[in-house]
Design an enzyme around this catalytic site. Structure first.
Site, PDB file in Angstrom:
ATOM      1  N   ASP A 231       0.827  -1.193   0.000  1.00 27.02           N
ATOM      2  CA  ASP A 231       0.000   0.000   0.000  1.00 27.02           C
ATOM      3  C   ASP A 231       0.873   1.259   0.000  1.00 27.02           C
ATOM      4  OD1 ASP A 231      -2.757   1.141   0.383  1.00 27.02           O
ATOM      5  OD2 ASP A 231      -1.835   1.914   2.214  1.00 27.02           O
ATOM      6  N   GLU A 298      14.702 -15.579  -0.561  1.00 24.58           N
ATOM      7  CA  GLU A 298      15.088 -16.698   0.298  1.00 24.58           C
ATOM      8  C   GLU A 298      14.041 -17.816   0.282  1.00 24.58           C
ATOM      9  OE1 GLU A 298      15.689 -15.142   4.178  1.00 24.58           O
ATOM     10  OE2 GLU A 298      17.086 -13.582   3.514  1.00 24.58           O
TER      11      GLU A 298
END
Length: 590
Positions: A231, A298
């Site tokens: 956002d 990751e």
């Protein structure tokens, strides 16, 4: 009206203006469906949608043919701004359920092959967040206050705000604390809130803030989410010194420029939808997203970051999706493009050239929870692109037939474009805004902070109709709805459209199926040579499918023997040929 019949060669495409990157990540060509949880489906009967309701409707989303679901905020919140004021980023608000409900919903989505993207709100927190409460209790200059944007006031006694910035929701962007013992010579400090006063801006120059949000990312990634929609992604860093700015601060969902009598097509694709000023699009935001990119890398499964950044020109937006930053950015220049063929071609051209230059997919979107639904926007004949900040009962009202016809045509045009597409819940039913909501039911802070000048976004957030004519049109088991539905929702309910030939739902479902089988999302795009300068027609070839949208008022005949795959409206006979009428889009076999 006059028209010249086309021949087969007239639909010949020129050289590609876009070639896919071909690296294979799922988000490059995905169709992603936005669920606004409080208005999607109510599982417990309190009139507010919840995670159990989402789980119960996953089969609807699977049958529709989308690839992923983006969920607007469901975090613990006082709900001053419908959940975009987060008090706890690691918990579910009781309105929506529990973490166990979230896990059940996520597992159900994954079982159906649907990925889940969650909303992240990093520019500001709720004033009920434990950090802000600590800051209120702490002294000026303390570590607790440094997590937010606290400043001394200007003028004698610090009685004037630190600068002249205005809130996006209307009114000043600064609120002063109440006096207390221990205040300095300039009295109580002020805190910055680009949105409502209940949404204090975080200080992203503070390493502790950065560490906390990386931990929040890991919390949800460990639970199995497939990505994040960020956002106000362009608002987290402010210009050094927080300088005054004399420009007009429009809402993030601000009204776009109205076309002139001869608007032309801007070379940079701009429509006026971008935010400007020292509080937006500062270069420092990119360091944040490079760090987040490393966190997501990751994890397996091609997790993604999606930027909600109201930034123009598109060359500035492309900076957010460079290879080591975010993966997608909403294309609001496309959303706000007027119903004009030249402008539509221009924004598509520039979108591809700028995003291809950084190896990112272009995303396409027509509606979301912050703007008037495109059925209603496009039904306003006087404004070619429509207002975005809400339509009130005393405003000019949309023509429902014109709006739906244009909206269906715009949708088929959008879904025919390579890249990733976003759908807003209920648009597959052809839902309009509720444009006659009584003021006493409105909840959007923009309505209150502007004294009603802005109608606000409640009209596009009305609960969905699932069973036409049932109490609440089947939104939940009790018939309660947190906002009233317009009468037309009964005939547009999902059960009234399933399996009905020509319904908006079936048009969406057919188009999404074709988009997948024809591999349109990952294909190249070329303009149809003979129509590249047409004042009324947008025509291109994508992955071997010709998409022809007639935005004018004269029918466009098709070549003899054309195989129509899907059309947004009934075709007509014109000059002895099958023709595409005004405000209609078709997909053809090339």
């Amino acid at each position: 009206m006059t028209s010249t019949a086309l021949i087969t060669d007239d639909l010949t495409a020129g050289a590609p203006v876009h070639a896919p990157a071909g690296t294979g990540e799922w988000w490059r060509d995905a169709v992603i469906y936005q669920v606004y949880p409080r208005s999607f489906a109510d599982g417990n009967g309190d009139g507010i949608g919840d995670l159990a309701g989402v789980t119960a409707k996953l089969d609807h989303l699977k049958a529709l043919g989308v690839d992923a679901v983006w969920l607007s905020p469901f975090y613990r919140s006082p709900q001053k701004d419908a959940g975009y004021d987060v008090a706890d980023y690691r918990d579910i608000d009781p309105l929506f359920g529990t973490l166990a409900d979230f896990d059940e919903m996520l597992a159900g989505a994954h079982e159906r092959g649907l990925r889940i993207i969650v909303d992240l709100v990093p520019n500001h927190s709720s004033d009920q967040h434990v950090w802000f409460q600590e800051a209120l209790a702490a002294a000026p200059g303390s570590a607790a206050r440094d997590r937010y944007m606290f400043r001394d006031g200007r003028g004698p006694g610090g009685d004037e705000p630190p600068n002249n910035w205005q809130s996006i929701f209307g009114g000043p962007a600064w609120t002063r604390l109440a006096p207390r013992d221990g205040d300095g010579p300039l009295g109580p400090q002020w805190y910055l809130h680009l949105f409502d006063s209940s949404q204090p801006d975080l200080n992203w120059e503070n390493p502790e803030v950065r560490e906390e949000f990386e931990a929040v990312l890991r919390f949800w990634l460990d639970r199995g989410v497939d990505g994040f929609r960020v956002d106000v992604a362009h608002g987290m860093i402010k210009a050094p010194g927080l300088p005054d700015w004399e420009g007009q601060v429009a809402m993030v969902e601000g009204t776009v420029e109205e076309p002139t009598s001869n608007p032309g097509a801007p070379e940079d694709g701009s429509t006026g939808a971008g935010n400007h000023g020292p509080m937006f699009d500062q270069d420092g935001v990119h360091e944040i997203y490079r760090a987040w990119h490393q966190v997501l890398a990751e994890y397996d499964g091609d997790r993604c970051l999606v930027a909600e950044a109201w930034v123009e020109p598109l060359s500035r937006l492309a900076r957010y999706v460079r290879p080591d930053e975010m993966h997608q950015a909403f294309n609001f220049s496309f959303l706000t493009t007027p119903w004009d063929a030249a402008r539509m071609r221009s924004v598509v051209d520039v979108s591809f050239s700028t995003m291809d230059a950084v190896g990112a997919p272009t995303t396409w979107v027509l509606s979301n929870h912050d703007v008037v639904r495109h059925v209603s926007r496009l039904g306003l004949a006087e404004v070619a692109s429509g207002p975005l900040n809400g339509i009130g009962a005393n405003d000019p009202q949309p023509d429902p037939e014109l709006g739906l016809r244009r909206a269906r045509a715009a949708t088929l045009l959008m879904l025919g474009l390579p890249g990733s597409a976003y759908l807003y819940q209920g648009e597959e039913l052809g839902l309009p805004d509720h444009t006659a909501l009584p003021d006493d039911v409105r909840q959007d802070p923009a309505f209150f902070r502007t004294g009603g000048v802005e109608a606000g976004r409640d009209g596009c957030r009305v609960p969905l109709p699932w069973v036409g004519g049932a109490p609440g049109n089947g939104f939940g088991p009790t018939g309660k709805t947190w906002l009233p539905q317009p009468a037309v929702y009964a005939e547009l309910a999902a059960d009234q459209q399933y399996g009905v030939e020509g319904s908006t739902y079936e048009m969406y479902r057919t188009a999404l199926q074709l988009r997948r089988t024809e591999k349109i999302g990952g294909g190249a795009l070329s303009w149809v040579t003979s129509l590249v300068d047409s004042p009324d027609v947008v025509a291109f070839q994508a992955a071997g499918v010709v998409v022809l949208a007639n935005l004018g008022d004269s029918p466009v005949p098709l070549p003899a023997g054309s195989e129509v795959l899907v059309a947004s409206g009934e075709l007509v006979t014109w000059a002895g040929a099958v023709a595409v009428p005004e405000d209609t889009t078709v997909w053809l076999r090339a």
